[in-house]
Design an enzyme around this catalytic site. Structure first.
Site, PDB file in Angstrom:
ATOM      1  N   GLU A  38       0.993  -0.966   0.022  1.00 25.42           N
ATOM      2  CA  GLU A  38      -0.159   0.029  -0.093  1.00 25.42           C
ATOM      3  C   GLU A  38       0.855   1.953  -0.363  1.00 25.42           C
ATOM      4  O   GLU A  38       1.914   1.468   0.280  1.00 25.42           O
ATOM      5  CB  GLU A  38      -0.942  -0.223   1.210  1.00 25.42           C
ATOM      6  CG  GLU A  38      -1.811   0.721   1.321  1.00 25.42           C
ATOM      7  CD  GLU A  38      -2.540   1.010   3.142  1.00 25.42           C
ATOM      8  OE1 GLU A  38      -2.127   0.069   4.250  1.00 25.42           O
ATOM      9  OE2 GLU A  38      -3.178   2.152   3.110  1.00 25.42           O
ATOM     10  N   LYS A 109     -10.002   2.097  -1.632  1.00 27.56           N
ATOM     11  CA  LYS A 109      -9.546   1.669  -0.382  1.00 27.56           C
ATOM     12  C   LYS A 109     -11.217   1.721   0.125  1.00 27.56           C
ATOM     13  O   LYS A 109     -11.724   2.928   0.506  1.00 27.56           O
ATOM     14  CB  LYS A 109      -8.723   1.911   0.695  1.00 27.56           C
ATOM     15  CG  LYS A 109      -8.994   1.315   2.067  1.00 27.56           C
ATOM     16  CD  LYS A 109      -7.590   1.705   2.937  1.00 27.56           C
ATOM     17  CE  LYS A 109      -7.163   0.457   4.098  1.00 27.56           C
ATOM     18  NZ  LYS A 109      -6.291   1.271   4.658  1.00 27.56           N
ATOM     19  N   CYS A 142      -4.982  -3.318   2.796  1.00 22.05           N
ATOM     20  CA  CYS A 142      -5.076  -3.382   3.720  1.00 22.05           C
ATOM     21  C   CYS A 142      -5.969  -3.401   4.135  1.00 22.05           C
ATOM     22  O   CYS A 142      -6.977  -4.384   4.574  1.00 22.05           O
ATOM     23  CB  CYS A 142      -4.165  -1.395   4.792  1.00 22.05           C
ATOM     24  SG  CYS A 142      -3.301  -2.568   6.196  1.00 22.05           S
TER      25      CYS A 142
END
Lengths: 261, 261
Positions: A38, A109, A142
């Site tokens: 990331e 995300k 993540c």
């Protein structure tokens, strides 16, 4: 299919340095698909949204993105990486799948972690899945892993390989992503970063242990917690099309959505 | 709150023997809630639905159920156990929560495993949650754990403790139920059986390792794979009301259902 993860410690805010390191390492290997961490071009910490905005770039026309596209074209490789994406007035913590044909696919995300809520906009793309030849690829970034619905949605869309750029600081993901692989019978490529980043009073220690998991949960690879690592394994993505955990239990067909909230 | 699991090897089809053993063991302890394995009065294997029908009993008016109600009333204990439930022409692989007040709450296994599909009807109760005083209790039976939607539905209904009778033969559950506890921030009481059962050519080795997991994934207890075990731990069920994995991430409020399939 040769797939891999590259775990390293990005130099904070030194985009050119990080790009050079990535290209240096990836030009010396033979792989079909490599996953990077990331925010791997900038590092993780930003003092403000204004500072972040100076590092975020449009996709696919931003300067770093262009260089990565050219690299993928030249080296016939597919790369997934985390990047700060500028899109109009929005800034997303995104993952890109840059293909060997020069196409760029975006995932943003969905589940923002902690102080990311001050910096980024929440992702607006409901877990898209992309074809790499005949293989279906999904991406998470993540903290998305913590929510079983993320990986499940990718599985229901047919993802065979989940590419998972991360900057992990907690200790849940290495076990939990094994569960994610098992419960969806998918391959899982977790590319975490290592090292420490500091900004004012905030200090973050990233946990490494990037890993590659098979659909039955077999750990095909796990990196150390603190050392740079680039690992490639040979997988058969077709294994992820078999959803049978027993001869009579297909874990997708056995779902009973009418019973779920 | 004193909660526990009792792992043992039921005598195949010897209901009275199994009841006597359970009452003998549970009369010597002090606990608020004890979880027993799946189908713990009969054992697991049946040669036909007709044979199973002879052992299935109505709830709460069946003979075993009545004895368990009386035991719970006399000993001021709440028990969760797995039982073959007859309901009209249906037979369910059920879990009962029999309370110290003599109430009986039913959950019917939603996801049938392997050859159970020839014997049982699939459960028709969408993961109900029951109050034990002020504490919210959910139940799952064995293979239900494999589907993240099961535990998630219980969590969304407010379950603080998941009681999980099981007859496990695969090696996924001990790790996966830690993930389930973590991703939902709930306590998890997995009561698995031990021993071997054989019926004709079919032989099943059960894997024990019953366990008690805290909402952060801490393993409060894990039994051995092959020894009888009765373990009670003291927990604070209020911990399961705190859904924050970080100060800024409540893992229920952070969900984004509009993005999920």
């Amino acid at each position: 299919m040769r797939v891999g993860v590259y775990q390293f410690s990005p130099e904070h805010l030194l985009v050119e340095t990080n790009l050079a390191r990535i290209f240096h390492r990836l030009s010396r290997i033979k792989a079909d698909l490599i996953v990077l961490p990331e925010l791997c071009l900038t590092g993780y910490l930003f003092s403000s949204r204004e500072q972040l905005a100076r590092f975020a770039e449009p996709v696919p026309n931003g300067p770093s993105c262009n260089k990565i596209i050219n690299f993928c074209l030249q080296h016939s490789i597919n790369i997934v990486l985390g990047i700060a994406e500028a899109a109009g007035s929005k800034i997303y913590n995104s993952a890109l799948l840059v293909t060997e044909s020069g196409n760029v696919h975006i995932y943003r995300k969905v589940h923002l972690f902690a102080d990311e809520k001050d910096l980024f906009d929440p992702g607006d793309l409901p877990f898209p899945v992309f074809n790499l030849g005949s293989v279906r690829i999904g991406m998470l970034v993540c903290f998305d892993y913590f929510f079983p619905e993320s990986a499940r949605t990718l599985a229901l869309r047919g993802a065979q390989i989940v590419c998972h750029p991360a900057n992990l600081i907690l200790n849940y993901a290495q076990t939990m992503t094994v569960t994610r692989a098992q419960e969806n019978r998918m391959f899982w490529l977790l590319a975490n970063r290592i090292g420490v980043e500091q900004l004012g009073a905030k200090k973050m220690q990233f946990t490494g242990q990037s890993q590659i998991v098979a659909p039955d949960g077999t750990l095909l690879y796990r990196a150390s917690a603190d050392k740079e690592a680039l690992k490639i394994v040979e997988i058969n993505p077709g294994q992820a099309l078999n959803k049978n955990v027993t001869a009579r239990n297909d874990i997708i067909l056995d779902r009973r959505p009418e019973m779920y909230l």
